[in-house]
Structures are given as C-alpha cells and as structure tokens.
Design a protein around this motif. Structure first.
Motif, PDB file in Angstrom:
ATOM      1  N   ARG A  62       0.807  -1.082   0.074  1.00  9.78           N
ATOM      2  CA  ARG A  62      -0.025  -0.094  -0.050  1.00  9.78           C
ATOM      3  C   ARG A  62       0.829   1.358   0.049  1.00  9.78           C
ATOM      4  NH1 ARG A  62      -5.291  -1.243   0.945  1.00  9.78           N
ATOM      5  NH2 ARG A  62      -5.618  -3.348   1.755  1.00  9.78           N
ATOM      6  N   MET A  63       0.382   2.433  -0.458  1.00  9.45           N
ATOM      7  CA  MET A  63       1.104   3.506  -0.401  1.00  9.45           C
ATOM      8  C   MET A  63       0.612   4.569   0.398  1.00  9.45           C
ATOM      9  SD  MET A  63       1.439   3.470  -4.546  1.00  9.45           S
ATOM     10  CE  MET A  63       0.475   1.835  -4.638  1.00  9.45           C
ATOM     11  N   SER A  64       0.933   4.968   1.397  1.00 10.59           N
ATOM     12  CA  SER A  64       0.517   5.848   2.526  1.00 10.59           C
ATOM     13  C   SER A  64       0.555   7.481   2.385  1.00 10.59           C
ATOM     14  CB  SER A  64       1.371   5.347   3.871  1.00 10.59           C
ATOM     15  OG  SER A  64       2.599   6.093   3.769  1.00 10.59           O
ATOM     16  N   PHE A  65      -0.534   7.988   2.964  1.00  7.27           N
ATOM     17  CA  PHE A  65      -0.238   9.615   2.831  1.00  7.27           C
ATOM     18  C   PHE A  65       0.855  10.071   3.750  1.00  7.27           C
ATOM     19  CE2 PHE A  65      -1.619  13.507   5.038  1.00  7.27           C
ATOM     20  CZ  PHE A  65      -1.542  14.475   3.870  1.00  7.27           C
ATOM     21  N   ALA A  66       1.168   9.349   4.886  1.00  6.92           N
ATOM     22  CA  ALA A  66       2.309   9.916   5.503  1.00  6.92           C
ATOM     23  C   ALA A  66       3.823   9.826   4.809  1.00  6.92           C
ATOM     24  CB  ALA A  66       2.453   8.921   6.714  1.00  6.92           C
ATOM     25  N   ALA A  67       4.016   8.802   3.756  1.00  7.31           N
ATOM     26  CA  ALA A  67       4.924   8.764   2.830  1.00  7.31           C
ATOM     27  C   ALA A  67       4.927   9.755   1.835  1.00  7.31           C
ATOM     28  CB  ALA A  67       4.961   7.272   2.302  1.00  7.31           C
ATOM     29  N   PHE A  68       3.512  10.014   1.280  1.00 11.22           N
ATOM     30  CA  PHE A  68       3.416  10.849   0.002  1.00 11.22           C
ATOM     31  C   PHE A  68       3.721  12.313   0.589  1.00 11.22           C
ATOM     32  CE2 PHE A  68       0.768  13.579  -2.472  1.00 11.22           C
ATOM     33  CZ  PHE A  68       0.726  13.103  -3.728  1.00 11.22           C
ATOM     34  N   ARG A  77      11.925  11.718  -1.266  1.00  9.77           N
ATOM     35  CA  ARG A  77      11.206  10.919  -2.336  1.00  9.77           C
ATOM     36  C   ARG A  77      11.157   9.604  -2.060  1.00  9.77           C
ATOM     37  NH1 ARG A  77      12.754  13.654  -7.940  1.00  9.77           N
ATOM     38  NH2 ARG A  77      12.180  11.877  -8.996  1.00  9.77           N
ATOM     39  N   ARG A  78      12.239   8.967  -1.234  1.00  8.25           N
ATOM     40  CA  ARG A  78      12.420   7.642  -1.150  1.00  8.25           C
ATOM     41  C   ARG A  78      11.170   6.818  -0.546  1.00  8.25           C
ATOM     42  NH1 ARG A  78      17.773   5.445   1.688  1.00  8.25           N
ATOM     43  NH2 ARG A  78      18.622   7.333   0.886  1.00  8.25           N
ATOM     44  N   GLN A  79      10.933   7.225   0.507  1.00  7.71           N
ATOM     45  CA  GLN A  79       9.850   6.455   1.342  1.00  7.71           C
ATOM     46  C   GLN A  79       8.541   6.194   0.433  1.00  7.71           C
ATOM     47  OE1 GLN A  79       8.896   6.952   5.384  1.00  7.71           O
ATOM     48  NE2 GLN A  79      10.702   8.193   5.561  1.00  7.71           N
ATOM     49  N   TYR A  80       8.019   7.251  -0.238  1.00  7.90           N
ATOM     50  CA  TYR A  80       6.904   7.005  -0.970  1.00  7.90           C
ATOM     51  C   TYR A  80       7.116   6.067  -2.342  1.00  7.90           C
ATOM     52  CZ  TYR A  80       2.572   7.498  -3.615  1.00  7.90           C
ATOM     53  OH  TYR A  80       1.273   7.321  -4.205  1.00  7.90           O
ATOM     54  N   GLN A  81       8.207   6.485  -2.869  1.00  8.39           N
ATOM     55  CA  GLN A  81       8.627   5.998  -3.885  1.00  8.39           C
ATOM     56  C   GLN A  81       8.858   4.283  -3.923  1.00  8.39           C
ATOM     57  OE1 GLN A  81      10.295   9.849  -6.697  1.00  8.39           O
ATOM     58  NE2 GLN A  81      11.615   8.100  -6.498  1.00  8.39           N
ATOM     59  N   THR A  82       9.536   3.946  -2.913  1.00  9.60           N
ATOM     60  CA  THR A  82       9.745   2.745  -2.577  1.00  9.60           C
ATOM     61  C   THR A  82       8.445   1.880  -2.619  1.00  9.60           C
ATOM     62  OG1 THR A  82      11.761   3.148  -1.205  1.00  9.60           O
ATOM     63  CG2 THR A  82      10.526   0.929  -0.784  1.00  9.60           C
ATOM     64  N   GLN A  83       7.478   2.311  -1.630  1.00  5.04           N
ATOM     65  CA  GLN A  83       6.228   1.920  -1.799  1.00  5.04           C
ATOM     66  C   GLN A  83       5.569   1.583  -3.190  1.00  5.04           C
ATOM     67  OE1 GLN A  83       3.982   4.321   0.635  1.00  5.04           O
ATOM     68  NE2 GLN A  83       4.887   3.663   2.727  1.00  5.04           N
ATOM     69  N   TYR A  84       5.747   2.879  -3.751  1.00  5.60           N
ATOM     70  CA  TYR A  84       5.103   3.059  -5.150  1.00  5.60           C
ATOM     71  C   TYR A  84       5.675   1.991  -6.339  1.00  5.60           C
ATOM     72  CZ  TYR A  84       3.847   5.552  -9.842  1.00  5.60           C
ATOM     73  OH  TYR A  84       3.346   5.733 -10.793  1.00  5.60           O
ATOM     74  N   PHE A  85       6.996   1.805  -6.158  1.00  6.33           N
ATOM     75  CA  PHE A  85       7.685   1.016  -7.139  1.00  6.33           C
ATOM     76  C   PHE A  85       7.521  -0.635  -6.869  1.00  6.33           C
ATOM     77  CE2 PHE A  85      10.626   4.614  -8.028  1.00  6.33           C
ATOM     78  CZ  PHE A  85       9.697   5.071  -9.047  1.00  6.33           C
ATOM     79  N   TRP A 123      -1.622   8.929  -9.972  1.00  7.06           N
ATOM     80  CA  TRP A 123      -0.854   7.960 -10.812  1.00  7.06           C
ATOM     81  C   TRP A 123       0.635   8.121 -10.579  1.00  7.06           C
ATOM     82  CZ3 TRP A 123      -4.341   5.281 -15.131  1.00  7.06           C
ATOM     83  CH2 TRP A 123      -5.097   4.548 -14.388  1.00  7.06           C
ATOM     84  N   ASP A 124       0.768   9.376 -10.457  1.00 11.29           N
ATOM     85  CA  ASP A 124       2.345   9.972 -10.547  1.00 11.29           C
ATOM     86  C   ASP A 124       3.044  10.005  -9.125  1.00 11.29           C
ATOM     87  OD1 ASP A 124       4.810  11.084 -11.705  1.00 11.29           O
ATOM     88  OD2 ASP A 124       3.472  11.297 -13.273  1.00 11.29           O
ATOM     89  N   ILE A 125       4.308  10.479  -9.080  1.00 12.13           N
ATOM     90  CA  ILE A 125       5.031  10.378  -7.654  1.00 12.13           C
ATOM     91  C   ILE A 125       4.732  12.109  -7.150  1.00 12.13           C
ATOM     92  CG2 ILE A 125       6.503   8.436  -8.187  1.00 12.13           C
ATOM     93  CD1 ILE A 125       8.635  10.671  -9.169  1.00 12.13           C
ATOM     94  N   PRO A 126       4.886  12.174  -6.049  1.00 10.46           N
ATOM     95  CA  PRO A 126       4.857  13.545  -5.371  1.00 10.46           C
ATOM     96  C   PRO A 126       5.790  14.545  -6.110  1.00 10.46           C
ATOM     97  CG  PRO A 126       4.823  11.974  -3.476  1.00 10.46           C
ATOM     98  CD  PRO A 126       5.269  11.229  -4.923  1.00 10.46           C
ATOM     99  N   ALA A 127       6.755  14.002  -6.605  1.00 10.00           N
ATOM    100  CA  ALA A 127       7.835  15.061  -6.988  1.00 10.00           C
ATOM    101  C   ALA A 127       7.357  15.651  -8.275  1.00 10.00           C
ATOM    102  CB  ALA A 127       9.109  14.470  -7.343  1.00 10.00           C
ATOM    103  N   SER A 128       6.188  15.250  -8.990  1.00  7.39           N
ATOM    104  CA  SER A 128       5.914  15.419 -10.402  1.00  7.39           C
ATOM    105  C   SER A 128       4.559  16.250 -10.070  1.00  7.39           C
ATOM    106  CB  SER A 128       5.820  14.640 -11.176  1.00  7.39           C
ATOM    107  OG  SER A 128       7.009  13.958 -11.547  1.00  7.39           O
TER     108      SER A 128
END
Length: 632
Positions: A62-68, A77-85, A123-128
């Motif tokens: 799952r992808m969390s808001f805390a990481a997002f 970027r690492r925490q959310y992107q690890t979940q995402y990938f 569907w994208d990552i927070p950096a974008s």
C-alpha cells in the motif's frame, strides 16, 4: 517522418479495414511455452513466477499518505517511491504470471492491487504533482490529472494490461480501470498542453509515447485517435531534435534508455495499429545512429561512460529493447544483459518487463561478445570516446566531455574525462545523486555530483565552472593517428575576473595507456592559483613529491605532476543515485604562480597488475609497456 493528419487518419482506417493486433508476441499461445524454454528468457520468467507465487496470497503493498506528504515537507522521495515501485512490481508480475501460466491463479491477487491503484490520489509521484491547494491553483491542474512521467507510464501499462488480461478481470474493475486511464491521462492530455511537449529530452518521449500507447489501445475511432497521434508525433520530432547528428544525447546512456525505449514502444504499436503503414523506426536515418549509442558508451563489464545524470556507473540495458533494436536495425554487437535480473530497474516498468520476456524471444543465447573499438568523435556534443582492446587484450577506454553547461540533466563538467582499464574506471564520474527536491532547485550545484568541483577539471583562482548554456567548450583540435590529440577551449566555462584564455590539451597514447594533460592559462594579472582536481573511487598513495599512485584491484595508475605543487587527497562522502552512502577520493593538486601565463602539465600512466581478471593478457600488456625508473 513528416506525416499529415490525412495520412495518419487514412493509415488508422487502413488498420481498421485489415484488422490488427497490438503487441502480438504476448498473445500467441506458443510464445507462452517458448518463454519458459528459452535459454535466457526462461531464467527471467522463472524469477518472475517465483515472485508472483510468493506474493499472490500476501497483503498488497500500500502507498501511505504519511509517505506521500514527505516530499513536500522534507524533500524526501525515497519512502513513497519505494512503496510505489514495489506496488508496481506486484501488479505487473501478477499480470505477466497470468499471461504465462493462463490458469486464473493470479487473477484475484491482481484484482485487489488494481483496485488499490484506482483509489490512488494520483498515478504519479509527489515530485511531479502540485502538493498544496496553492500549488494546485497555480498549476491549474489537479494532481490526478497531471500527465508526467510515471502517471503517463501507468496509463499505458493499465491500458495494455486491460487488453491482455482484461477479459479475466471482474467487469466492474475493468470498467473502472478503463475509465481512469481516460480521465487521468488521455482526456487530461486532450484538454490541455504540457511543458514537456516542447523540450528535446527524455520527458518528451516518455510522456508522449506513453500517452500515445494508451490511446492506441483505448481510442477506437480512427478520426478521434488521429488527433491524438498527430500531436504525439510532433512531440516525438522535438524529442529526436535533442540528439546530435551522430545519435548522441547529452543526457547520457541512462536517459537514452528511458527516452528511446518509449519512442520504440510507441513506434511498434503504431506500426501494428496501421498494419505497417506508419513505421517510425525507419522514418529517419538518425534512428539507427541513436540505436548505436550503447555501442560507444557501455564497456564490456557493463560499466559505462556516465556523464551528466547517468544513474550510477553500471548499465545493463533493457533486454527486450536491445533485442528489438538488434532485429529492426540489424545491429549484432549489443552486449545483451542475459545474466541480469529481470527486476534490475527498481522502478519496475511493465513495458520493460513484458518486452524483455516476449521481444527477448527474438534472440538466442549470445555468442562471445566483442566490444566496438576505435576512436569516435562526436563534434556536435563535444564528446570524444576512444576504445581499444577486448577479448584476449585488456579493454581500455578514454572519454572526454565537451558541450555546454546548460544541457538537460546538466553537470558543470566541461573538459572532464573518464579513464577505464580492464574492468576498472580509475578516473571516474559520480553520475547522478539520489534525486531529492534540493537537487532540482537553485542548490543543484552545491551537490558534488553536479559541481565542477566533483569532476576532473581545475579550479581557477578559487572559482569552479559556471552553469548555463553560455558557458561552453569549443573544440580547437582533434587529431587521430598513432596517438589521439584533443583540445578544448574552456575559457567560457568559467567566470573568473582576469582570465583571458584557458585551453586544455589531451594527448592519449592508447598503445601504452598513457595520458598527457596540458592546461594553458592566460591572465590579466600575475598572481594566480590553479587547483587541478582528479576524481577516483580507488585508494590513493602519495609516493613522493610529484607522484601519486591510484591502486586498482587489477592495475594501478601513476599520476605525475609538478613536485613543487601541494597535494591533498580528500575522502568525500556522497549518496549514489540509489541512495547508498559512498565515498570518492578527490585529488587536489595546487600551486600559486607569479605569472600571467601558466602551463600545468599532468601525466597519467596505467600499469597492468599481476592478478585478477584478464591476468595473462594484462601481463603481456604490462611487459609491452614496462619502462624503468617509475619510482614506485
């Protein structure tokens, strides 16, 4: 390829009349069995099936808001992107496992994860994407309608998964997923323009190519589809304009792979959709040259010339992409990544995974690999690459970076060089750091990776190189003969009061692995300090005044300089692109000169060792190069 709306529309209508199949290799029952029997693809498929079997009963990633929210608050970027990938890896592995085994065993696990993706904010990552109400208002687009790299990729992948296994999914999920691809990606693209449509870099190809692929799958009406394809083709023309006439992109090999792969994915689907009427792969002669870039920039041990934001020093390449390029352009001498894991790319792209399995069937087990060798000069980009040896003779390479300091994914690295011998890059480039928010801000050149202080170029009177397209290198000499001579006027690379001219001369004796560097300066004043910088990841020993030894595992380099100069060997800590803590030795050779005309000479000589890889060949070369009084 200059194609008008009418030609696009007629080509699509022709595909409708004839009938067409998109990505036919993944749909053939006999290919599902061939995947498991293939000497290379079979190993990769077995790895995928082991992973899919292990996670199909597990809780989905799952992808969390805390990481997002971390990127906006801390730049992380690492925490959310690890979940995402990781989630992408689960979804795409389960879908491919279902394709290969075709037994329904993976469908429920796949459905649960696809449902989660339908629930995502973006569907994208927070950096974008915009990360606050104020940013949303300024951008004039909600995060779930941003069409950037990973969001556009996801739209393509979900559309293709629907096409391949959608008939096995619950009808409500399939309906919802298709609707989301339209609303998040296709419809958002159709009702606004995006900045990446007019930039000559990988973003143009990845975003446009992915949107185009999704549209080819989901827009059924030829007239409606032609409007999208026409716009995609214009962006692809912009993307191709970022390559020089020899097919080199200043973004480097990592971004070559990313951008060009999506050009190829889109081109192949468009060819299939139009039954060959529109074939972008043979639209321009430059495309073959672009396809050959790995032949110059990848070394036999899979390390690479990693100028600019190359992600690390090792590049394996996408197996499926290289197999398809080899087939389409008749290029037999790629180093195919046969032994690499299917999941070598931590971003876990469906297109890479699926094409590695099904386009990879085009290739058998490779014969012995021989690298392309010779001297290759790319004057528009200002790159010089010399490659020698291979096979029974130790491979060695020397590369110089020119160009300008305003390139995509720029580093201030004009005049910088890489020197590689027998599997060891004795003088290196750091490549890209871990991507954090600060690196894409006005703090970019505080990172050692991007600053000229982290490259093998001088600091002049306390000044490193300056950023911007107006800071450039001018080629003043290139001579290829028994030796290679290369000279760059680097005056414009610096903003130094009183600097009238600076030219760096390289003389590469490739037969005896010796490099001579001569830096010639002219100043308005007579008191000047030059700090010559050299970057190496290997241990450095101060042998005596004017002599250093850089100790590799299988060889060493002697670095000779003015004995009157001071020398510091600074162990610098940095984070690699993958986030690992690394160190590099930064050699600083400094001297103050009471003259307005200064010439600094440096000699680097590689001495093969007695042990390690290529032992016998290295001994032969060492005997050929031996001379007395080395002082070591």
């Amino acid at each position: 390829m200059s194609v008008g709306m009418r030609e696009i529309r007629e080509a699509l209508r022709g595909g409708d009349r004839d009938g067409y199949t998109l990505f036919p290799e993944i749909r053939r029952n006999d290919n599902w069995a061939r995947v498991m029997d293939h000497p290379v693809v079979g190993r990769k498929a077995a790895e995928l099936l082991r992973f899919a079997s292990a996670i199909k009963e597990a809780e989905p990633q799952r992808m969390s808001f805390a990481a997002f929210r971390l990127f906006g608050e801390t730049g992380d970027r690492r925490q959310y992107q690890t979940q995402y990938f990781n989630s992408r890896k689960e979804v795409y592995s389960l879908a491919l496992a279902e394709v290969i085994e075709d037994n329904g065993a993976y469908v429920q696990a796949l459905e649960e994860r696809l449902w989660l993706w339908c629930d995502l904010y973006t569907w994208d990552i927070p950096a974008s994407v915009p990360l606050s109400p104020e940013e949303i208002e300024k951008a004039k687009v909600e995060a779930d309608e941003v069409v950037a790299l990973f969001g556009s990729e996801t739209g393509f992948y979900m559309a293709e998964i629907l096409s391949v296994v959608g008939h096995k999914l619950h009808p409500l999920l399939a309906h919802r997923l298709k609707k989301q691809v339209f609303s998040r990606i296709i419809d958002s693209y159709r009702k606004r323009t995006f900045w990446w449509e007019d930039v000559a870099m990988n973003w143009a190809s990845v975003c446009a190519g992915a949107v185009g692929c999704a549209a080819l799958y989901l827009i059924e009406d030829a007239d409606e589809l032609s409007l999208v394809i026409n716009r995609i083709l214009a962006t692809m023309e912009t993307y191709l304009s970022g390559f020089d006439r020899d097919g080199i992109t200043p973004e480097g090999l990592g971004y070559w792979s990313y951008g060009f792969s999506f050009y190829v994915y889109f081109a192949e689907l468009l060819k299939e959709r139009t039954n060959g009427r529109l074939d972008l792969m043979h639209a321009k002669p430059i495309l073959r040259k672009i396809a050959e870039m790995p032949l110059y920039t990848q070394f036999p041990d899979s390390t690479m010339i990693n100028f600019s934001d190359a992600p690390g020093s090792v590049w394996h390449g996408e197996y499926g992409l290289l197999c398809r390029l080899s087939k389409r352009f008749d290029i037999p001498d790629y180093k195919l990544p046969e032994e690499s894991t299917l999941y070598y790319d931590h971003t876990n792209k469906w297109a890479h995974l699926s094409r590695s399995l099904f386009w990879g069937l085009d290739a058998g087990a490779a014969d012995s690999y021989m690298p392309r060798t010779g001297c290759f000069h790319f004057p528009e980009s200002g790159w010089l690459i010399d490659r020698r040896g291979g096979g029974a003779e130790p491979f060695r390479a020397f590369a110089v970076k020119g160009g300008h300091n305003g390139e995509p994914h720029n580093h201030n690295d004009l005049g910088h060089f890489i020197l590689h011998f027998d599997g060891e890059t004795l003088f290196c480039d750091l490549g890209a750091p871990e991507y954090v928010k600060a690196f894409f801000s006005d703090r970019r050149y505080t990172f050692l990776h991007a600053s000229s202080e982290g490259h093998s170029v001088p600091i002049i009177n306390g000044h490193a190189q300056a950023a911007g397209e107006g800071h450039f290198a001018r080629i003043v000499d290139f001579t290829e003969g028994e030796d290679i001579r290369y000279a760059l006027d680097l005056t414009a690379a610096y903003e130094v009061a009183g600097l009238e001219s600076y030219t760096r001369h390289y003389l590469w004796h490739f037969d005896r692995c010796e490099l001579e560097i001569e830096d010639c300066f002219a100043f308005a004043a007579t008191s000047n300090t030059i700090e010559e910088v050299f970057m190496t990841s290997y241990p450095v020993q101060v042998v005596r005044d004017g002599l250093l030894r850089i100790q590799g595992e299988h060889s060493h380099a002697e670095l000779r300089f003015d004995p009157a100069a001071s020398v510091d060997v600074l162990e610098e800590a940095y984070e690699s692109h993958s986030g690992r803590d690394e160190t590099v030795n930064r050699i600083v050779i400094a001297r103050r000169y009471d003259s307005d005309r200064v010439t600094v000479g440096i000699t680097v000589r590689i001495v093969p060792g007695d042990h390690g890889a290529g032992t016998e060949a290295a001994r032969i070369l060492r005997d050929q190069l031996a001379y007395p009084n080395t002082g070591i």
